[in-house]
Write a protein that holds these residues in place. Sequence first.
Motif, PDB file in Angstrom:
ATOM      1  N   GLU A  52      -0.995  -0.644   7.379  1.00  0.00           N
ATOM      2  CA  GLU A  52      -1.817   0.409   7.971  1.00  0.00           C
ATOM      3  C   GLU A  52      -1.798   0.284   9.486  1.00  0.00           C
ATOM      4  O   GLU A  52      -2.468  -0.583  10.051  1.00  0.00           O
ATOM      5  CB  GLU A  52      -3.264   0.308   7.467  1.00  0.00           C
ATOM      6  CG  GLU A  52      -3.454   0.848   6.065  1.00  0.00           C
ATOM      7  CD  GLU A  52      -3.533   2.364   6.037  1.00  0.00           C
ATOM      8  OE1 GLU A  52      -2.717   3.025   6.704  1.00  0.00           O
ATOM      9  OE2 GLU A  52      -4.406   2.886   5.352  1.00  0.00           O
ATOM     10  N   PRO A  53      -1.028   1.120  10.199  1.00  0.00           N
ATOM     11  CA  PRO A  53      -0.971   0.993  11.660  1.00  0.00           C
ATOM     12  C   PRO A  53      -2.265   1.477  12.305  1.00  0.00           C
ATOM     13  O   PRO A  53      -2.841   2.488  11.876  1.00  0.00           O
ATOM     14  CB  PRO A  53       0.199   1.910  12.045  1.00  0.00           C
ATOM     15  CG  PRO A  53       0.243   2.922  10.951  1.00  0.00           C
ATOM     16  CD  PRO A  53      -0.191   2.205   9.704  1.00  0.00           C
ATOM     17  N   LEU A 108       0.810  -1.212   0.000  1.00  0.00           N
ATOM     18  CA  LEU A 108       0.000   0.000   0.000  1.00  0.00           C
ATOM     19  C   LEU A 108       0.849   1.270   0.000  1.00  0.00           C
ATOM     20  O   LEU A 108       0.629   2.185  -0.791  1.00  0.00           O
ATOM     21  CB  LEU A 108      -0.939  -0.002   1.209  1.00  0.00           C
ATOM     22  CG  LEU A 108      -1.848   1.211   1.356  1.00  0.00           C
ATOM     23  CD1 LEU A 108      -2.792   1.334   0.160  1.00  0.00           C
ATOM     24  CD2 LEU A 108      -2.643   1.117   2.653  1.00  0.00           C
ATOM     25  N   ASN A 109       1.825   1.322   0.880  1.00  0.00           N
ATOM     26  CA  ASN A 109       2.587   2.561   1.053  1.00  0.00           C
ATOM     27  C   ASN A 109       3.436   2.911  -0.159  1.00  0.00           C
ATOM     28  O   ASN A 109       3.735   4.089  -0.398  1.00  0.00           O
ATOM     29  CB  ASN A 109       3.470   2.469   2.305  1.00  0.00           C
ATOM     30  CG  ASN A 109       2.637   2.405   3.574  1.00  0.00           C
ATOM     31  OD1 ASN A 109       1.498   2.859   3.597  1.00  0.00           O
ATOM     32  ND2 ASN A 109       3.193   1.824   4.630  1.00  0.00           N
ATOM     33  N   ALA A 110       3.826   1.897  -0.936  1.00  0.00           N
ATOM     34  CA  ALA A 110       4.665   2.146  -2.109  1.00  0.00           C
ATOM     35  C   ALA A 110       3.840   2.417  -3.368  1.00  0.00           C
ATOM     36  O   ALA A 110       4.395   2.533  -4.456  1.00  0.00           O
ATOM     37  CB  ALA A 110       5.581   0.953  -2.350  1.00  0.00           C
ATOM     38  N   THR A 111       2.534   2.536  -3.208  1.00  0.00           N
ATOM     39  CA  THR A 111       1.649   2.711  -4.356  1.00  0.00           C
ATOM     40  C   THR A 111       0.867   4.013  -4.222  1.00  0.00           C
ATOM     41  O   THR A 111       0.196   4.240  -3.216  1.00  0.00           O
ATOM     42  CB  THR A 111       0.658   1.533  -4.447  1.00  0.00           C
ATOM     43  OG1 THR A 111       1.388   0.314  -4.446  1.00  0.00           O
ATOM     44  CG2 THR A 111      -0.174   1.626  -5.706  1.00  0.00           C
ATOM     45  N   SER A 112       0.951   4.851  -5.230  1.00  0.00           N
ATOM     46  CA  SER A 112       0.197   6.109  -5.233  1.00  0.00           C
ATOM     47  C   SER A 112      -1.095   5.932  -6.025  1.00  0.00           C
ATOM     48  O   SER A 112      -1.223   5.008  -6.830  1.00  0.00           O
ATOM     49  CB  SER A 112       1.024   7.231  -5.861  1.00  0.00           C
ATOM     50  OG  SER A 112       1.171   7.012  -7.256  1.00  0.00           O
ATOM     51  N   ILE A 113      -2.042   6.840  -5.798  1.00  0.00           N
ATOM     52  CA  ILE A 113      -3.291   6.765  -6.561  1.00  0.00           C
ATOM     53  C   ILE A 113      -3.023   7.010  -8.039  1.00  0.00           C
ATOM     54  O   ILE A 113      -3.694   6.431  -8.903  1.00  0.00           O
ATOM     55  CB  ILE A 113      -4.350   7.749  -5.995  1.00  0.00           C
ATOM     56  CG1 ILE A 113      -5.727   7.416  -6.605  1.00  0.00           C
ATOM     57  CG2 ILE A 113      -3.952   9.195  -6.253  1.00  0.00           C
ATOM     58  CD1 ILE A 113      -6.883   8.082  -5.891  1.00  0.00           C
ATOM     59  N   ARG A 114      -2.038   7.814  -8.358  1.00  0.00           N
ATOM     60  CA  ARG A 114      -1.668   8.046  -9.759  1.00  0.00           C
ATOM     61  C   ARG A 114      -1.215   6.737 -10.413  1.00  0.00           C
ATOM     62  O   ARG A 114      -1.594   6.421 -11.547  1.00  0.00           O
ATOM     63  CB  ARG A 114      -0.559   9.091  -9.833  1.00  0.00           C
ATOM     64  CG  ARG A 114      -0.120   9.447 -11.245  1.00  0.00           C
ATOM     65  CD  ARG A 114       0.997  10.477 -11.237  1.00  0.00           C
ATOM     66  NE  ARG A 114       0.540  11.740 -10.674  1.00  0.00           N
ATOM     67  CZ  ARG A 114      -0.080  12.695 -11.363  1.00  0.00           C
ATOM     68  NH1 ARG A 114      -0.314  12.516 -12.656  1.00  0.00           N
ATOM     69  NH2 ARG A 114      -0.451  13.814 -10.784  1.00  0.00           N
ATOM     70  N   GLU A 115      -0.399   5.973  -9.677  1.00  0.00           N
ATOM     71  CA  GLU A 115       0.079   4.696 -10.213  1.00  0.00           C
ATOM     72  C   GLU A 115      -1.050   3.682 -10.334  1.00  0.00           C
ATOM     73  O   GLU A 115      -1.093   2.888 -11.271  1.00  0.00           O
ATOM     74  CB  GLU A 115       1.186   4.147  -9.315  1.00  0.00           C
ATOM     75  CG  GLU A 115       2.476   4.938  -9.388  1.00  0.00           C
ATOM     76  CD  GLU A 115       3.467   4.544  -8.311  1.00  0.00           C
ATOM     77  OE1 GLU A 115       4.659   4.428  -8.648  1.00  0.00           O
ATOM     78  OE2 GLU A 115       3.049   4.354  -7.151  1.00  0.00           O
TER      79      GLU A 115
END
Length: 202
Positions: A120-121, A33-40
């Motif tokens: 997601e903490p 999740l953290n390495a993925t942007s909505i643009r990508e």
Amino acid sequence: MGPEGIAYVTKPSPTPRERIVAGAADMISRRGLNATSIREMAKHARAPLGSTYHYFPEGKQQLATEAVRYTGAWTSRALRKELAAGPVAGLRAFLALWRKIVVDSDFRAGCPVLAVSIEEPPTEETPAALLAAADVFTEWETLLSTSLREHGAGPEQAEQLATLIVAAVEGTVAMCRAKRSTEPLDRTAEQLQALILATIEK
């Protein structure tokens, strides 16, 4: 891999929104999740960024939440169908589903529900995607425990075994990716099936 993700979309003509959600699930399963942007995510689904924000005005968190729910519903449908033949058939289908994903992606993809759960903490206000992941795990456990009870397992034993199945399969998928081998999944399948048979035959 196409915008549909890995087997996530089975309908012949998914809507643009479904395509974006399926593409997001696929990308999260591969990169986290953290390495993925909505643009990508939009690019991966071959969707314009503007239309992605149209469908998901709250941005990445909303899209990730929908991707988790989508994966959960997609998996539950397959699980529910196979559980009609009993808990062993359901287990085999559950394992086969994730085995296909890791193999078809050349061990690059895992479970987006697990990815979100890890990344997601929990905070004072738990992220919606994490809440959705908890709901998905609970649904899978409930489907399995209900089938186990229907085939003779006691309520507590059924719940414990259902949790073990979901936890074992999710963890094993991660091991398969790391080892680039389906051996952990195959070994886990044998032991879980033996546990189910010992439980329902009593």
